[in-house]
Design an enzyme around this catalytic site. Structure first.
Site, short mmCIF file in Angstrom:
data_model
loop_
_atom_site.label_atom_id
_atom_site.label_comp_id
_atom_site.label_asym_id
_atom_site.label_seq_id
_atom_site.Cartn_x
_atom_site.Cartn_y
_atom_site.Cartn_z
N HIS A 150 0.80 -1.23 0.00
CA HIS A 150 0.00 0.00 0.00
C HIS A 150 0.83 1.27 0.00
O HIS A 150 0.46 2.27 -0.60
CB HIS A 150 -1.00 -0.01 1.16
CG HIS A 150 -2.19 -0.84 0.84
ND1 HIS A 150 -2.42 -2.07 1.39
CD2 HIS A 150 -3.20 -0.63 -0.04
CE1 HIS A 150 -3.52 -2.57 0.88
NE2 HIS A 150 -4.02 -1.73 0.01
N ARG B 268 -10.28 5.03 -1.20
CA ARG B 268 -9.80 4.18 -0.10
C ARG B 268 -9.95 4.96 1.21
O ARG B 268 -9.13 5.80 1.51
CB ARG B 268 -8.33 3.82 -0.30
CG ARG B 268 -8.02 2.83 -1.42
CD ARG B 268 -6.53 2.51 -1.42
NE ARG B 268 -6.20 1.34 -2.22
CZ ARG B 268 -5.77 1.40 -3.47
NH1 ARG B 268 -5.60 2.56 -4.06
NH2 ARG B 268 -5.48 0.29 -4.12
N ARG C 141 -15.34 3.21 -0.74
CA ARG C 141 -15.15 1.84 -0.23
C ARG C 141 -15.13 1.88 1.30
O ARG C 141 -14.45 2.72 1.88
CB ARG C 141 -13.83 1.26 -0.74
CG ARG C 141 -13.57 -0.14 -0.21
CD ARG C 141 -12.33 -0.74 -0.80
NE ARG C 141 -11.12 -0.20 -0.20
CZ ARG C 141 -9.89 -0.58 -0.55
NH1 ARG C 141 -9.73 -1.48 -1.51
NH2 ARG C 141 -8.84 -0.07 0.02
N GLU D 246 -12.11 -9.74 -5.06
CA GLU D 246 -10.66 -9.82 -4.88
C GLU D 246 -10.26 -11.08 -4.14
O GLU D 246 -9.10 -11.26 -3.78
CB GLU D 246 -10.13 -8.57 -4.16
CG GLU D 246 -10.89 -8.15 -2.93
CD GLU D 246 -10.41 -6.82 -2.34
OE1 GLU D 246 -9.37 -6.29 -2.75
OE2 GLU D 246 -11.10 -6.31 -1.44
N ASP E 7 -5.24 -7.72 -4.60
CA ASP E 7 -5.51 -8.82 -3.68
C ASP E 7 -5.87 -10.09 -4.41
O ASP E 7 -5.51 -11.18 -3.98
CB ASP E 7 -6.63 -8.43 -2.71
CG ASP E 7 -6.10 -7.59 -1.58
OD1 ASP E 7 -5.05 -7.96 -1.03
OD2 ASP E 7 -6.71 -6.55 -1.27
N ARG F 71 1.55 -9.92 -0.98
CA ARG F 71 1.90 -8.78 -1.85
C ARG F 71 3.00 -7.92 -1.24
O ARG F 71 3.56 -7.05 -1.90
CB ARG F 71 0.64 -7.95 -2.18
CG ARG F 71 -0.05 -7.37 -0.99
CD ARG F 71 -1.47 -6.93 -1.33
NE ARG F 71 -1.58 -5.55 -1.71
CZ ARG F 71 -2.72 -4.88 -1.80
NH1 ARG F 71 -3.86 -5.50 -1.57
NH2 ARG F 71 -2.76 -3.63 -2.13
N CYS G 65 -10.17 -1.90 -10.30
CA CYS G 65 -9.54 -0.79 -9.58
C CYS G 65 -8.19 -1.16 -8.98
O CYS G 65 -7.59 -0.37 -8.27
CB CYS G 65 -10.48 -0.25 -8.51
SG CYS G 65 -10.88 -1.45 -7.24
#
Ligand code: PEP
Ligand code: MG
Length: 582
Positions: free
Chosen positions: A197, A304, A340, A435, A459, A469, A506
């Protein structure tokens, strides 16, 4: 830049594009590589003095932060630092460290850490919740002391510094968020993957980054001059004057290309054969609205909301959230804003939360366990929906039960707003992120129950391939063009189409022309991406033919590995670029 030092090249994972160079500043927030070595008896006093100065420096640091927090967030928020100061002034602890030093004759970092670990183990098993919570204070303070002993900087100091390249073992999104953008040149980390992130954030901040360098923190010293090539994932320590000028030339060329992309920003986003693709923006908060307007994105495809929670290190009130959401919604005019719900967990930890597993209490799971937090957020989002075109989206839906539970809570919140006569969009669209592999398998069951779907490829790849990740050691297995990813994407688009539900993408795949080509070929008509990636992706879309992409994707579904698929799409991209030059 140096004439007497030797140039050294390190190769990592290209994370955020761009070239930059400048002095490095070392940080450490994750695991510290603590040295352990013997001390001769005559050096014991010296080690004690080292600890004394580290304690003084740490105290000064904490007092500075306390002052800053008190003036920006209020005295209540600053109280936590009093608890930190108390740990620092704990004479019993210091005495034990000195005792360990004279018994074991080991360096002071080692002894300090031994004693602190003992304290942590003692506190963490206590029944008393208040005392148990002291563990995070002890951890926080001891890390500061160790950083001072090791000569590392802490994040809080950066704001006062001039522009630097940050070198760290890892960077958490909450720390990245608290940094002053004006003092950042670039990021280098030992660990991390291309969809961590903090990497996503550096991309949107247009700050070059290379991750997964393994030993950057041991190879680079404070103030070393470092060059970052974020396109190739390469860094050069102590670059020569020749190296610097050749990279400066490259940076100028890249800049010129980027300017040509910029010129097309207000043109139609349409393939050569007239198929239009909507490009929407991924944002982290109201701080991104200026860039949003400049990007000419057609709405916000992913807001987000964790940013609102992580930035201030506390759970924001309904009012705070409402203010943030509504400012974005108003700015977007009538364009859609997909908000979200909270996706914390994994690498996005809120203060006091310990579960950093991507398989743990993350996203919708966290919300369904913390209903007060969830309901407060839903109220704030619903209230903002009265001011524009808001859509609500749940992250990490694994199956129908979760979706149904979340919708029951949503209905309750709607009901109470109605009773309170508070306005909101009663027909607000509700969507799910796809995801998780489980959601892909039952896409035929999920699609009819939502208004829209959005694919979180970051994800999806992580969970489909069982590749963390964040973990650079397995990043070679993180393959967006793996046949399993391709087939999953294909079934998601088909599942959406069968129920007439829109499917957007996205995840970070949408921001790479190569992957965007695949997504469009598989059926995507709407991509939501980091705003810094919009000009380049749009430029390529305008050179592509939709019919060719569909054909290529259908051929690729039959191929057996990512390499072959990637080769086909690379050849296609090369061919459209060379056609455009003729
Ligand atoms: C994703 O998983 O692709 C996504 C868009 O969400 P995040 O990166 O925030 O997990
Ligand atoms: Mg995700």
């Amino acid at each position: 830049m140096s004439h007497d030092k030797i140039e050294q090249v390190l190769i990592g994972i290209p994370a955020s594009p761009g070239i930059c160079h400048g002095p490095a500043v070392l940080f450490s927030e994750g695991h510290l590589n603590l040295p352990c070595y013997s001390i001769s008896p005559e050096n014991i006093k010296n080690e004690e003095r080292r600890l004394d100065s580290a304690l003084v420096a740490t105290r000064k640091e904490i007092l500075e932060i306390r002052k800053k927090v008190s003036s920006t967030l209020g005295e209540g928020e600053a109280l936590i630092f009093d608890a930190h100061l108390m740990v620092l002034e704990d004479n019993a602890l210091i005495k034990e460290v000195f005792q360990c030093l004279s018994d074991e004759e080991k360096n002071i970092e080692y002894c300090f850490n031994q004693v602190v670990e003992r304290y942590i183990n003692f506190f963490k098993d206590l029944e008393d919740e208040y005392l148990r919570e002291r563990v995070s204070d002890i951890k926080d303070v001891s890390k500061r002391v160790l950083n001072n002993l090791l000569g590392h900087n802490t994040y809080d100091h950066l704001e006062n510094d001039s522009k630097r390249i940050i070198v760290s073992d890892d960077i958490s999104p909450s720390h990245a968020m608290s940094l002053n953008r004006d003092s950042l040149l670039g990021f280098l980390t030992d660990s991390g993957g291309a969809t961590s992130h903090f990497v996503i954030m550096s991309r949107s901040m247009k700050i070059p980054a290379v991750v997964g360098l393994h030993d950057a923190t041991s190879k680079i010293k404070n103030n070393d001059y470092v060059l970052i090539d974020g396109y190739e994932g390469k860094i050069i320590i102590n670059p020569t004057t020749e190296t610097l000028s050749s990279y400066d030339e490259q940076a100028l060329k890249k800049r010129a290309i980027e300017l040509t992309y910029q010129k097309e920003l207000f043109e139609k986003c349409e393939t050569l054969d007239g198929h239009s693709i909507e490009l929407m923006a991924n944002i982290e908060g109201s701080g991104d609205i200026q860039s949003y307007k400049e990007s000419n994105a057609k709405g916000i495809g992913l807001f987000r909301t964790e940013g609102v929670f992580l930035r201030n290190n506390h759970i924001p009130s309904e009012e705070e959230q409402f203010e943030e959401y509504v400012s974005v919604v108003k700015y977007a005019d009538d364009e859609p804003v997909v908000i979200r719900t909270l996706d914390v967990g994994g690498d996005k930890l809120m203060q006091g939360e310990q579960d950093d597993s991507f398989l743990g209490l993350r996203a919708i799971r966290y919300c369904l366990e913390n209903l007060t937090v969830f309901k407060t957020q839903l109220r704030a989002i619903l209230r903002a929906s009265a001011f524009g075109n808001v859509r609500l989206m749940y992250p990490m839906i694994s199956g129908l039960e979760e979706l149904e539970k979340a919708n029951i809570i949503l209905d309750e919140v709607k009901e109470s707003l109605k009773n309170e006569k508070i306005a909101f969009d009663e027909s607000i669209e509700v969507g799910a992120m796809i995801e998780l592999p489980s959601a892909v398998s039952i896409i035929d069951l999920i699609a009819p129950k939502v208004d829209f779907l959005s694919v979180g490829t970051n994800d999806l790849i992580q969970y489909l391939m069982a590749v963390d990740r964040m973990n650079d050691r397995v990043s070679h297995l993180y393959q967006p063009m793996h046949p399993a990813v391709l087939r999953s994407l294909k079934s998601i688009f088909e599942g959406g189409a069968n129920c007439n539900k829109s499917v957007s993408v996205c995840g970070e795949m949408a921001g790479e022309p190569l992957y965007a080509a695949l997504l469009i070929g598989l059926g995507a008509r709407n991509l939501s991406l980091s705003m810094s990636r919009i000009p380049e992706v749009k430029h390529y879309i305008r050179l592509m033919k939709h019919s060719e992409l569909v054909h290529l994707a259908s051929e690729c579904v039959l191929l057996e590995n990512a390499e072959k698929i990637e080769k086909k799409f690379k050849e296609y991209l090369d061919s459209i670029v060379s056609n455009s030059m003729n």
